[in-house]
Design a protein around this motif. Sequence first.
Motif, PDB file in Angstrom:
ATOM      1  N   ASN A 195      -7.400   0.156   7.502  1.00  0.00           N
ATOM      2  CA  ASN A 195      -6.409  -0.268   6.501  1.00  0.00           C
ATOM      3  C   ASN A 195      -5.582   0.861   5.891  1.00  0.00           C
ATOM      4  O   ASN A 195      -4.768   0.603   5.020  1.00  0.00           O
ATOM      5  N   ALA A 204      -1.426  -0.976   5.863  1.00  0.00           N
ATOM      6  CA  ALA A 204      -1.904  -2.304   6.279  1.00  0.00           C
ATOM      7  C   ALA A 204      -3.130  -2.643   5.431  1.00  0.00           C
ATOM      8  O   ALA A 204      -4.260  -2.572   5.908  1.00  0.00           O
ATOM      9  N   ALA A 207      -5.848  -4.872   6.919  1.00  0.00           N
ATOM     10  CA  ALA A 207      -6.428  -4.561   8.227  1.00  0.00           C
ATOM     11  C   ALA A 207      -7.935  -4.369   8.102  1.00  0.00           C
ATOM     12  O   ALA A 207      -8.426  -3.855   7.100  1.00  0.00           O
ATOM     13  N   ASP A 215      -3.119  -4.777  13.403  1.00  0.00           N
ATOM     14  CA  ASP A 215      -2.079  -5.141  12.440  1.00  0.00           C
ATOM     15  C   ASP A 215      -0.827  -4.336  12.738  1.00  0.00           C
ATOM     16  O   ASP A 215      -0.881  -3.100  12.809  1.00  0.00           O
ATOM     17  N   CYS A 217       2.716  -3.023  11.583  1.00  0.00           N
ATOM     18  CA  CYS A 217       3.427  -2.748  10.333  1.00  0.00           C
ATOM     19  C   CYS A 217       4.823  -2.227  10.674  1.00  0.00           C
ATOM     20  O   CYS A 217       4.956  -1.148  11.265  1.00  0.00           O
ATOM     21  N   ASP A 240       2.426  -4.651   1.682  1.00  0.00           N
ATOM     22  CA  ASP A 240       2.661  -5.759   2.607  1.00  0.00           C
ATOM     23  C   ASP A 240       3.246  -6.993   1.914  1.00  0.00           C
ATOM     24  O   ASP A 240       3.650  -7.951   2.567  1.00  0.00           O
ATOM     25  N   HIS A 247       4.732  -7.546   8.232  1.00  0.00           N
ATOM     26  CA  HIS A 247       3.356  -7.436   8.705  1.00  0.00           C
ATOM     27  C   HIS A 247       3.040  -8.554   9.690  1.00  0.00           C
ATOM     28  O   HIS A 247       3.281  -9.730   9.412  1.00  0.00           O
ATOM     29  N   THR A 249       0.127  -9.608  13.216  1.00  0.00           N
ATOM     30  CA  THR A 249      -1.143  -9.265  13.844  1.00  0.00           C
ATOM     31  C   THR A 249      -1.118  -9.657  15.315  1.00  0.00           C
ATOM     32  O   THR A 249      -0.368 -10.549  15.730  1.00  0.00           O
TER      33      THR A 249
END
Length: 293
Positions: A195, A204, A207, A215, A217, A240, A247, A249
């Motif tokens: 993250n 992120a 994350a 993730d 970004c 985010d 963002h 995934t």
Amino acid sequence: MKKILFIINRKAGTDREKRLEHAIRRYLPASAYEVSITYLAYLGHGADLAREAVKNGIDTVVAVGGDGSINEIAQGLIGSNTAMAILPLGSGNGLARALRIPLDVHKALKLIAAGKQRAIDVGYANEHLFLSNAGVGFDALIADQFRHTKKRGLSGYAKLVLKSFTDYQPAEYTIDIDGKIMTEKAFLLTVANGNQFGYEFKLAPGANVFDGELDICIMPPVRFYHLLPVSLYSLLGNIDQTRFLKHLTGKEITISSNELQYLQVDGDAVPLSGNGKVTLKVLPQAMKVIVND
């Protein structure tokens, strides 16, 4: 008796090494642990030592250093039964912070003694392993410049950012996320497993190294006066939720651009191969790590 190998990135002085070895003996006594200590000697040595540790039946390899050393050592442990523990002695300590590993040596050693394990996901950008993140935008340019400077730490990184920002031209990228294709012009284009970058800067925030996903970004082009709010939102962990970040995934991401020049993994610049294309994939539950409760 549990076998533990400490692999230390020797950047500290002799006195610090002695204190560290004393602390290791204190929390991992010879009556309960078979402890070995070795030091990195050359680029790639960490991966070699880790592979040898796996062959020798070592239960836990402790990476002592920063994110670069941790990445190198992890390369030799992927897919094995040998767990990695972290003694975070770097500057950013991105993975350690993401896993809530204490930055205090004594607390981290207590965690290693407790020995709680969990398998984490890892990522690959082309052939390069990343545990926290990989990027092709402005962060990758700074990583490339950072390896040529003697000024380390957050202050050295910040100076490069301020120096390079004005001349940087955000590229236009074609991004394929699990078959869904989009085109974006981006200042930052970073794919995260953990993250944060380190220093508590979270690009992120959501994350998770346990979720089987990466993730993506995407930060659109920003102006100089945006750097302060972007930094503050990153530290607060809510970037985010702002206009500064898109963002998404996915499990497999391909990024291509005629302007693609740089690639960073876990903050270190690596060679870019692939004719203006980077493919990023997640490998779920690929490595055992000593974690916090």
